[in-house]
Design a protein around this motif. Sequence first.
Motif, PDB file in Angstrom:
ATOM      1  N   GLY A  23     -48.757  59.251 -55.113  1.00 31.57           N
ATOM      2  CA  GLY A  23     -48.797  59.376 -56.277  1.00 31.57           C
ATOM      3  C   GLY A  23     -47.458  60.036 -56.814  1.00 31.57           C
ATOM      4  N   SER A  24     -47.707  61.021 -58.134  1.00 28.75           N
ATOM      5  CA  SER A  24     -46.898  61.705 -58.821  1.00 28.75           C
ATOM      6  C   SER A  24     -46.885  62.986 -57.902  1.00 28.75           C
ATOM      7  CB  SER A  24     -47.256  62.008 -60.051  1.00 28.75           C
ATOM      8  OG  SER A  24     -48.595  62.606 -60.285  1.00 28.75           O
ATOM      9  N   THR A  25     -47.257  63.113 -56.701  1.00 25.15           N
ATOM     10  CA  THR A  25     -47.080  64.528 -56.189  1.00 25.15           C
ATOM     11  C   THR A  25     -46.010  64.558 -55.269  1.00 25.15           C
ATOM     12  OG1 THR A  25     -49.381  64.943 -56.004  1.00 25.15           O
ATOM     13  CG2 THR A  25     -47.972  66.063 -54.437  1.00 25.15           C
ATOM     14  N   TRP A  26     -44.986  65.497 -55.029  1.00 26.11           N
ATOM     15  CA  TRP A  26     -43.814  65.147 -54.355  1.00 26.11           C
ATOM     16  C   TRP A  26     -44.276  65.462 -52.835  1.00 26.11           C
ATOM     17  CZ3 TRP A  26     -39.141  63.644 -55.778  1.00 26.11           C
ATOM     18  CH2 TRP A  26     -39.012  63.907 -57.196  1.00 26.11           C
ATOM     19  N   GLU A  57     -38.836  58.054 -57.211  1.00 24.57           N
ATOM     20  CA  GLU A  57     -37.893  59.347 -57.255  1.00 24.57           C
ATOM     21  C   GLU A  57     -37.662  59.862 -55.800  1.00 24.57           C
ATOM     22  OE1 GLU A  57     -38.321  60.630 -61.920  1.00 24.57           O
ATOM     23  OE2 GLU A  57     -39.401  61.809 -60.209  1.00 24.57           O
ATOM     24  N   LEU A  58     -36.452  60.257 -55.691  1.00 22.68           N
ATOM     25  CA  LEU A  58     -35.935  60.989 -54.361  1.00 22.68           C
ATOM     26  C   LEU A  58     -35.620  62.323 -54.639  1.00 22.68           C
ATOM     27  CD1 LEU A  58     -35.628  60.628 -50.895  1.00 22.68           C
ATOM     28  CD2 LEU A  58     -33.399  60.279 -51.508  1.00 22.68           C
ATOM     29  N   LYS A  59     -35.852  63.465 -54.157  1.00 23.86           N
ATOM     30  CA  LYS A  59     -35.224  64.672 -54.429  1.00 23.86           C
ATOM     31  C   LYS A  59     -34.690  65.456 -53.169  1.00 23.86           C
ATOM     32  CE  LYS A  59     -38.001  67.920 -55.744  1.00 23.86           C
ATOM     33  NZ  LYS A  59     -39.093  68.740 -56.686  1.00 23.86           N
ATOM     34  N   VAL A  60     -33.525  65.819 -53.467  1.00 24.97           N
ATOM     35  CA  VAL A  60     -32.764  66.632 -52.543  1.00 24.97           C
ATOM     36  C   VAL A  60     -33.147  68.237 -52.547  1.00 24.97           C
ATOM     37  CG1 VAL A  60     -30.640  66.966 -51.242  1.00 24.97           C
ATOM     38  CG2 VAL A  60     -30.860  64.900 -52.467  1.00 24.97           C
ATOM     39  N   VAL A  61     -33.721  68.690 -51.441  1.00 26.03           N
ATOM     40  CA  VAL A  61     -34.361  70.173 -51.466  1.00 26.03           C
ATOM     41  C   VAL A  61     -33.799  71.206 -50.895  1.00 26.03           C
ATOM     42  CG1 VAL A  61     -36.647  69.162 -52.621  1.00 26.03           C
ATOM     43  CG2 VAL A  61     -36.268  69.613 -49.976  1.00 26.03           C
ATOM     44  N   ARG A 112     -41.612  60.773 -54.624  1.00 25.63           N
ATOM     45  CA  ARG A 112     -42.780  60.718 -55.551  1.00 25.63           C
ATOM     46  C   ARG A 112     -42.619  59.323 -56.301  1.00 25.63           C
ATOM     47  NH1 ARG A 112     -43.228  64.816 -60.532  1.00 25.63           N
ATOM     48  NH2 ARG A 112     -41.243  64.082 -61.461  1.00 25.63           N
ATOM     49  N   ILE A 113     -43.586  59.019 -56.985  1.00 28.46           N
ATOM     50  CA  ILE A 113     -43.735  58.022 -57.860  1.00 28.46           C
ATOM     51  C   ILE A 113     -43.933  58.583 -59.135  1.00 28.46           C
ATOM     52  CG2 ILE A 113     -44.925  55.756 -58.535  1.00 28.46           C
ATOM     53  CD1 ILE A 113     -45.983  55.490 -55.737  1.00 28.46           C
ATOM     54  N   ASN A 114     -43.164  58.229 -60.160  1.00 26.80           N
ATOM     55  CA  ASN A 114     -43.145  59.118 -61.457  1.00 26.80           C
ATOM     56  C   ASN A 114     -43.426  58.060 -62.555  1.00 26.80           C
ATOM     57  OD1 ASN A 114     -43.175  60.602 -63.767  1.00 26.80           O
ATOM     58  ND2 ASN A 114     -41.026  61.428 -63.501  1.00 26.80           N
ATOM     59  N   GLY A 115     -44.400  57.473 -62.695  1.00 24.15           N
ATOM     60  CA  GLY A 115     -44.714  56.401 -63.734  1.00 24.15           C
ATOM     61  C   GLY A 115     -44.249  55.137 -63.326  1.00 24.15           C
TER      62      GLY A 115
END
Length: 345
Positions: free
Chosen positions: A92-95, A114-118, A107-110
Amino acid sequence: MSKTAGAAFSVRFLRNGDQVFVVRNVIDQNGNGAALFQVVDPTSGAVSPDWSVAANQPIVQLGVRSSAGYTAEITSVTWAYAGVTLNFTLDGSTWVTASNDARFQARINGNYYELKVVANLASASVVANQQITYEVNYVCNAMTDKVQGNVDVLIQTAGSDSHILQITTNRVEIDDTNTTATLTAVGYYGTDPVTIGSNGYTIKWYQDGTEISGQTSNTLTVTRAMVEGGSIFIAKLFLNNNAVAQDSQRINDIADEYQIAYTPTNAGSNYVGIGHNAVYTLSVTKNGSAYAGAVSYAWQVFNAVGEQKTSGTGATVTITPDHCLVGSGEGAYHADADVQVTATL
């Protein structure tokens, strides 16, 4: 009295979707525009900005929209980096972190995926541009299909004597709710950030090829009144009055009463490749229905950095490999092209 409507759309150099389009934003954790750009010292491996710092981490955000106005929803996204599929078990909305590459989270944000580069993607051994690719599966009007795309990660080495400019934006589409988009021009000389207004650096903004008078800041607020359907905005960086770099960004108003639809002439005409043209037919809708009145069209084709490659009139637009070319000589490369269309009703 005539009425004008506008549209701006991208044509993939390799492949694009059909009439369900991916809406792609690159943002930070606060929803501001961000750049997929790093500079690296190839000797020490030092990288800037440091993507291990949360405030610096870019997020690639994907949504889908139907040109016909149908409800479109993403059912899954497959992400890949440098040709390797990233393995996620979404929650879900959790990374969650990719099981095979800890530099990425998803994650799924609504309605968005989304893909985040960390972590840093540039290093002493990775000094060339990289690419994030995605395959979006969606459902629209009881039909399922998929769209593929990519976004470049730009990497520049320390000691470089070249300039680079990128436009970041918090959104690429505006409407009744989100009525403005903020464009920010971010410049570098080698690894050093450029400060607009200092040391001989200035900037000019252009809309659909025409300079916007009085806009000399590195930020530009785009309103619905400016766009009238869709426009392409270009920022040019100058050093001592000499242009040294530029970039472009398209913004569409999806709530405008009049919309320009752009339809591939056949199943194979929605992308450009070597020896292959994209061909689109233009039409106008009013409040979602076909407009029956007389329409005249004028259009411009820009390459990925906002250089106008061709222009014309009429309801058919052809985009060729030459229109997708950036630069010249050994450093030239092909990339996506943007088309700006104005319809006079």
